[in-house]
Design a protein around this motif. Structure first.
Motif, PDB file in Angstrom:
ATOM      1  N   GLU A 125       0.825  -1.198   0.000  1.00  0.00           N
ATOM      2  CA  GLU A 125       0.000   0.000   0.000  1.00  0.00           C
ATOM      3  C   GLU A 125       0.863   1.254   0.000  1.00  0.00           C
ATOM      4  OE1 GLU A 125      -2.985  -0.003   3.074  1.00  0.00           O
ATOM      5  OE2 GLU A 125      -3.171  -2.182   2.904  1.00  0.00           O
ATOM      6  N   TYR A 126       1.945   1.203   0.751  1.00  0.00           N
ATOM      7  CA  TYR A 126       2.861   2.337   0.823  1.00  0.00           C
ATOM      8  C   TYR A 126       3.451   2.616  -0.553  1.00  0.00           C
ATOM      9  CZ  TYR A 126       6.865   5.151   2.254  1.00  0.00           C
ATOM     10  OH  TYR A 126       7.783   6.141   2.383  1.00  0.00           O
ATOM     11  N   GLU A 132       7.494   8.162  -1.161  1.00  0.00           N
ATOM     12  CA  GLU A 132       8.909   8.505  -1.323  1.00  0.00           C
ATOM     13  C   GLU A 132       9.112   9.511  -2.457  1.00  0.00           C
ATOM     14  OE1 GLU A 132      12.877   6.089  -2.420  1.00  0.00           O
ATOM     15  OE2 GLU A 132      11.676   5.226  -0.795  1.00  0.00           O
ATOM     16  N   ASN A 133       8.485   9.248  -3.581  1.00  0.00           N
ATOM     17  CA  ASN A 133       8.628  10.182  -4.703  1.00  0.00           C
ATOM     18  C   ASN A 133       7.974  11.524  -4.408  1.00  0.00           C
ATOM     19  OD1 ASN A 133      10.182   8.592  -6.373  1.00  0.00           O
ATOM     20  ND2 ASN A 133       8.405   7.574  -7.284  1.00  0.00           N
ATOM     21  N   THR A 137       9.874  15.046  -4.441  1.00  0.00           N
ATOM     22  CA  THR A 137       9.374  16.169  -5.236  1.00  0.00           C
ATOM     23  C   THR A 137       9.293  17.433  -4.373  1.00  0.00           C
ATOM     24  OG1 THR A 137       8.075  14.649  -6.578  1.00  0.00           O
ATOM     25  CG2 THR A 137       7.457  16.966  -6.677  1.00  0.00           C
ATOM     26  N   VAL A 138       8.775  17.302  -3.163  1.00  0.00           N
ATOM     27  CA  VAL A 138       8.694  18.436  -2.243  1.00  0.00           C
ATOM     28  C   VAL A 138      10.093  18.937  -1.908  1.00  0.00           C
ATOM     29  CG1 VAL A 138       8.051  19.113   0.117  1.00  0.00           C
ATOM     30  CG2 VAL A 138       6.458  17.792  -1.272  1.00  0.00           C
ATOM     31  N   ALA A 139      11.008  18.013  -1.672  1.00  0.00           N
ATOM     32  CA  ALA A 139      12.374  18.397  -1.324  1.00  0.00           C
ATOM     33  C   ALA A 139      13.024  19.183  -2.469  1.00  0.00           C
ATOM     34  CB  ALA A 139      13.190  17.159  -0.984  1.00  0.00           C
ATOM     35  N   ASN A 189       6.009  21.556   4.262  1.00  0.00           N
ATOM     36  CA  ASN A 189       5.386  21.604   2.920  1.00  0.00           C
ATOM     37  C   ASN A 189       4.785  20.265   2.489  1.00  0.00           C
ATOM     38  OD1 ASN A 189       5.912  24.415   1.966  1.00  0.00           O
ATOM     39  ND2 ASN A 189       7.989  23.812   2.492  1.00  0.00           N
ATOM     40  N   LEU A 190       4.706  19.320   3.382  1.00  0.00           N
ATOM     41  CA  LEU A 190       4.082  18.035   3.023  1.00  0.00           C
ATOM     42  C   LEU A 190       2.586  18.138   3.108  1.00  0.00           C
ATOM     43  CD1 LEU A 190       6.361  15.345   4.663  1.00  0.00           C
ATOM     44  CD2 LEU A 190       6.111  15.881   2.258  1.00  0.00           C
TER      45      LEU A 190
END
Length: 190
Positions: A125-126, A132-133, A137-139, A189-190
């Protein structure tokens, strides 16, 4: 007065009665502790009383203490554990309470490994959610080049703070501060 050695031997013989090799040492300990406490209260305590109380302590350990929930050590609970009705003249349990005790004590014990293997694995499910992606992307979107570089070296390349500081020519405390600031930006920002 019964000697300590005789007391331990009595508890060992009594523990064999329960035929629980995995719990043998615990049973001996439970019985010995009760006997030593009784003897501390009354040095001339009768050996038959020591035997009875050690047996009761071992019975309570196996039938009450090893249960997955806390069960009060009462005469009603002991009677239910022995297969009795649990009803007596001086009981303080309702019928519902006695039924609850019966259900708990009749349930099968499950080992920790069996329990853990029965829990579904959420890794699939994770992976579907692709966290992770998303985090990457946020990073990339919110971090400076320096913050991104430090986090990449620390967590993808497994560098220590000192190794990152040496590579970038910065102080270790500076790298630590930049890393912390980068994490805060990602989390915010998540």
């Amino acid at each position: 007065m019964i000697s300590n050695e005789d007391l331990i031997n009595m508890c060992r013989k009594l523990a064999h009665k329960y035929n629980r090799p995995n719990d043998f040492d615990d049973l001996v300990s439970e019985g010995s502790i009760v006997c030593l406490e009784l003897r501390a209260e009354d040095p001339e305590v009768h050996p038959a009383k020591l035997y009875r109380e050690a047996n009761r302590a071992m019975h309570d350990y196996i039938n009450l203490s090893l249960q997955p929930v806390s069960i009060p050590k009462s005469w009603t609970a002991r009677d239910v554990a022995r297969g009795g009705s649990g009803e007596s003249e001086n009981q303080s349990y309702s019928e519902t309470g006695i039924d609850w005790l019966r259900n708990i004590m009749s349930s099968d014990h499950v080992s920790y490994d069996d329990f853990i293997s029965s829990i579904p694995d959420h890794a699939e499910e994770y992976e579907k959610l692709d966290y992770e992606n998303y985090i990457l992307t946020v990073a990339e979107q919110y971090l400076s080049i320096e913050e991104w570089q430090i986090l990449k070296l620390r967590f993808w390349e497994d560098y220590t703070l000192q190794e990152v500081a040496d590579v970038l020519g910065k102080a270790k405390s500076s790298v630590e501060y930049i890393e912390k600031r980068g994490f805060e930006k990602i989390c915010n920002n998540l």
